[in-house]
Design a protein around this motif. Sequence first.
Motif, PDB file in Angstrom:
ATOM      1  N   ALA A   1      51.421  32.061 -63.107  1.00 11.63           N
ATOM      2  CA  ALA A   1      50.427  30.985 -63.101  1.00 11.63           C
ATOM      3  C   ALA A   1      50.178  30.431 -64.508  1.00 11.63           C
ATOM      4  CB  ALA A   1      49.118  31.488 -62.511  1.00 11.63           C
ATOM      5  N   VAL A   2      50.532  31.198 -65.529  1.00 13.51           N
ATOM      6  CA  VAL A   2      50.307  30.769 -66.916  1.00 13.51           C
ATOM      7  C   VAL A   2      51.346  29.746 -67.356  1.00 13.51           C
ATOM      8  CG1 VAL A   2      50.249  31.601 -69.302  1.00 13.51           C
ATOM      9  CG2 VAL A   2      49.164  32.912 -67.508  1.00 13.51           C
ATOM     10  N   TYR A   3      52.525  29.771 -66.738  1.00 13.27           N
ATOM     11  CA  TYR A   3      53.597  28.857 -67.132  1.00 13.27           C
ATOM     12  C   TYR A   3      53.325  27.470 -66.555  1.00 13.27           C
ATOM     13  CZ  TYR A   3      55.882  33.252 -68.167  1.00 13.27           C
ATOM     14  OH  TYR A   3      56.176  34.495 -68.659  1.00 13.27           O
ATOM     15  N   ILE A   4      52.629  26.674 -67.315  1.00  7.38           N
ATOM     16  CA  ILE A   4      52.258  25.334 -66.873  1.00  7.38           C
ATOM     17  C   ILE A   4      53.281  24.350 -67.437  1.00  7.38           C
ATOM     18  CG2 ILE A   4      50.442  23.594 -66.876  1.00  7.38           C
ATOM     19  CD1 ILE A   4      48.483  25.945 -67.414  1.00  7.38           C
ATOM     20  N   GLU A   5      54.010  23.711 -66.544  1.00  7.49           N
ATOM     21  CA  GLU A   5      55.094  22.819 -66.953  1.00  7.49           C
ATOM     22  C   GLU A   5      54.591  21.667 -67.819  1.00  7.49           C
ATOM     23  OE1 GLU A   5      58.383  19.955 -64.859  1.00  7.49           O
ATOM     24  OE2 GLU A   5      57.743  21.761 -63.797  1.00  7.49           O
ATOM     25  N   ASP A   6      53.412  21.145 -67.509  1.00  5.82           N
ATOM     26  CA  ASP A   6      52.862  20.023 -68.276  1.00  5.82           C
ATOM     27  C   ASP A   6      52.608  20.411 -69.734  1.00  5.82           C
ATOM     28  OD1 ASP A   6      51.882  17.314 -68.422  1.00  5.82           O
ATOM     29  OD2 ASP A   6      49.861  18.178 -68.559  1.00  5.82           O
ATOM     30  N   VAL A   7      52.133  21.620 -69.951  1.00  7.41           N
ATOM     31  CA  VAL A   7      51.874  22.079 -71.326  1.00  7.41           C
ATOM     32  C   VAL A   7      53.191  22.192 -72.097  1.00  7.41           C
ATOM     33  CG1 VAL A   7      51.027  23.990 -72.739  1.00  7.41           C
ATOM     34  CG2 VAL A   7      49.740  23.278 -70.726  1.00  7.41           C
ATOM     35  N   ILE A   8      54.199  22.758 -71.475  1.00  6.57           N
ATOM     36  CA  ILE A   8      55.498  22.906 -72.128  1.00  6.57           C
ATOM     37  C   ILE A   8      56.075  21.533 -72.460  1.00  6.57           C
ATOM     38  CG2 ILE A   8      57.858  23.743 -71.832  1.00  6.57           C
ATOM     39  CD1 ILE A   8      56.638  25.924 -69.962  1.00  6.57           C
ATOM     40  N   GLU A   9      55.991  20.603 -71.519  1.00  5.04           N
ATOM     41  CA  GLU A   9      56.515  19.258 -71.745  1.00  5.04           C
ATOM     42  C   GLU A   9      55.777  18.547 -72.878  1.00  5.04           C
ATOM     43  OE1 GLU A   9      56.811  15.120 -69.258  1.00  5.04           O
ATOM     44  OE2 GLU A   9      57.104  16.983 -68.168  1.00  5.04           O
ATOM     45  N   ARG A  10      54.467  18.684 -72.928  1.00  2.96           N
ATOM     46  CA  ARG A  10      53.689  18.025 -73.982  1.00  2.96           C
ATOM     47  C   ARG A  10      53.940  18.637 -75.360  1.00  2.96           C
ATOM     48  NH1 ARG A  10      49.499  14.382 -72.263  1.00  2.96           N
ATOM     49  NH2 ARG A  10      49.510  14.311 -69.994  1.00  2.96           N
ATOM     50  N   VAL A  11      54.154  19.934 -75.403  1.00  2.00           N
ATOM     51  CA  VAL A  11      54.503  20.578 -76.669  1.00  2.00           C
ATOM     52  C   VAL A  11      55.829  20.028 -77.178  1.00  2.00           C
ATOM     53  CG1 VAL A  11      55.252  22.767 -77.686  1.00  2.00           C
ATOM     54  CG2 VAL A  11      53.164  22.681 -76.349  1.00  2.00           C
ATOM     55  N   LEU A  12      56.790  19.873 -76.291  1.00  2.00           N
ATOM     56  CA  LEU A  12      58.083  19.311 -76.677  1.00  2.00           C
ATOM     57  C   LEU A  12      57.952  17.861 -77.135  1.00  2.00           C
ATOM     58  CD1 LEU A  12      60.374  20.805 -73.901  1.00  2.00           C
ATOM     59  CD2 LEU A  12      60.264  21.442 -76.319  1.00  2.00           C
ATOM     60  N   GLN A  13      57.169  17.066 -76.423  1.00  2.00           N
ATOM     61  CA  GLN A  13      56.955  15.672 -76.814  1.00  2.00           C
ATOM     62  C   GLN A  13      56.272  15.584 -78.174  1.00  2.00           C
ATOM     63  OE1 GLN A  13      54.668  14.035 -73.612  1.00  2.00           O
ATOM     64  NE2 GLN A  13      56.479  13.530 -72.380  1.00  2.00           N
ATOM     65  N   TYR A  14      55.255  16.406 -78.375  1.00  2.00           N
ATOM     66  CA  TYR A  14      54.528  16.419 -79.646  1.00  2.00           C
ATOM     67  C   TYR A  14      55.476  16.774 -80.795  1.00  2.00           C
ATOM     68  CZ  TYR A  14      51.497  17.909 -83.381  1.00  2.00           C
ATOM     69  OH  TYR A  14      50.907  18.043 -84.611  1.00  2.00           O
ATOM     70  N   THR A  15      56.251  17.825 -80.581  1.00  2.00           N
ATOM     71  CA  THR A  15      57.163  18.286 -81.630  1.00  2.00           C
ATOM     72  C   THR A  15      58.195  17.222 -81.968  1.00  2.00           C
ATOM     73  OG1 THR A  15      56.854  20.554 -80.865  1.00  2.00           O
ATOM     74  CG2 THR A  15      58.746  20.126 -82.283  1.00  2.00           C
ATOM     75  N   LYS A  16      58.803  16.648 -80.956  1.00  2.00           N
ATOM     76  CA  LYS A  16      59.825  15.622 -81.178  1.00  2.00           C
ATOM     77  C   LYS A  16      59.234  14.412 -81.906  1.00  2.00           C
ATOM     78  CE  LYS A  16      63.084  12.670 -78.747  1.00  2.00           C
ATOM     79  NZ  LYS A  16      63.596  12.245 -77.450  1.00  2.00           N
ATOM     80  N   PHE A  17      58.080  13.946 -81.459  1.00  2.00           N
ATOM     81  CA  PHE A  17      57.453  12.769 -82.062  1.00  2.00           C
ATOM     82  C   PHE A  17      57.142  12.998 -83.531  1.00  2.00           C
ATOM     83  CE2 PHE A  17      53.728  10.407 -83.391  1.00  2.00           C
ATOM     84  CZ  PHE A  17      54.123   9.110 -83.118  1.00  2.00           C
ATOM     85  N   HIS A  18      56.502  14.109 -83.846  1.00  2.00           N
ATOM     86  CA  HIS A  18      56.068  14.335 -85.223  1.00  2.00           C
ATOM     87  C   HIS A  18      57.217  14.729 -86.147  1.00  2.00           C
ATOM     88  CE1 HIS A  18      51.919  13.318 -85.115  1.00  2.00           C
ATOM     89  NE2 HIS A  18      51.799  13.948 -83.960  1.00  2.00           N
ATOM     90  N   LEU A  19      58.245  15.330 -85.614  1.00  2.00           N
ATOM     91  CA  LEU A  19      59.418  15.570 -86.455  1.00  2.00           C
ATOM     92  C   LEU A  19      60.038  14.236 -86.868  1.00  2.00           C
ATOM     93  CD1 LEU A  19      61.207  18.599 -84.772  1.00  2.00           C
ATOM     94  CD2 LEU A  19      60.153  18.537 -87.031  1.00  2.00           C
ATOM     95  N   GLN A  20      60.198  13.320 -85.910  1.00  2.00           N
ATOM     96  CA  GLN A  20      60.846  12.044 -86.189  1.00  2.00           C
ATOM     97  C   GLN A  20      59.964  11.080 -86.974  1.00  2.00           C
ATOM     98  OE1 GLN A  20      61.943  10.722 -82.292  1.00  2.00           O
ATOM     99  NE2 GLN A  20      63.867  11.854 -82.307  1.00  2.00           N
ATOM    100  N   ASN A  21      58.652  11.090 -86.726  1.00  2.00           N
ATOM    101  CA  ASN A  21      57.783  10.065 -87.299  1.00  2.00           C
ATOM    102  C   ASN A  21      56.888  10.528 -88.438  1.00  2.00           C
ATOM    103  OD1 ASN A  21      58.505   7.877 -85.468  1.00  2.00           O
ATOM    104  ND2 ASN A  21      57.622   9.199 -83.920  1.00  2.00           N
ATOM    105  N   THR A  22      56.738  11.821 -88.608  1.00  2.00           N
ATOM    106  CA  THR A  22      55.843  12.311 -89.656  1.00  2.00           C
ATOM    107  C   THR A  22      56.562  13.194 -90.660  1.00  2.00           C
ATOM    108  OG1 THR A  22      54.054  12.304 -88.024  1.00  2.00           O
ATOM    109  CG2 THR A  22      53.641  13.459 -90.075  1.00  2.00           C
ATOM    110  N   LEU A  23      57.177  14.251 -90.194  1.00  2.00           N
ATOM    111  CA  LEU A  23      57.750  15.233 -91.113  1.00  2.00           C
ATOM    112  C   LEU A  23      59.029  14.756 -91.785  1.00  2.00           C
ATOM    113  CD1 LEU A  23      57.041  18.453 -89.070  1.00  2.00           C
ATOM    114  CD2 LEU A  23      55.870  17.649 -91.096  1.00  2.00           C
ATOM    115  N   TYR A  24      60.004  14.284 -91.001  1.00  2.00           N
ATOM    116  CA  TYR A  24      61.257  13.837 -91.606  1.00  2.00           C
ATOM    117  C   TYR A  24      61.029  12.696 -92.598  1.00  2.00           C
ATOM    118  CZ  TYR A  24      63.806  16.618 -88.109  1.00  2.00           C
ATOM    119  OH  TYR A  24      64.303  17.625 -87.328  1.00  2.00           O
ATOM    120  N   PRO A  25      60.273  11.653 -92.239  1.00  2.00           N
ATOM    121  CA  PRO A  25      60.061  10.566 -93.221  1.00  2.00           C
ATOM    122  C   PRO A  25      59.319  11.026 -94.470  1.00  2.00           C
ATOM    123  CG  PRO A  25      59.476   9.812 -91.032  1.00  2.00           C
ATOM    124  CD  PRO A  25      59.725  11.290 -90.937  1.00  2.00           C
TER     125      PRO A  25
END
Length: 77
Positions: A41-65
Amino acid sequence: DNDGEDEERLWRDLIMERVTKSADACLTALNIMTSLHMPKAVYIEDVIERVLQYTKFHLQNTLYPQYDPVYRIDPKG
């Protein structure tokens, strides 16, 4: 001109601090979900998906630049 650079640096530091705190929250959620003997019950797909989206977005738009000029977008051109 120096005041503008100082203000920009402070603003960048504030953004990086917020991104880092949010990334720590994502990591905490993933650590909880991957602990031993965790119920399904702890494995919530929405949380995993949002963590991936957050990571991808900030790597491309914040950290790498921030650290690699190849990823920076020139606002003047």
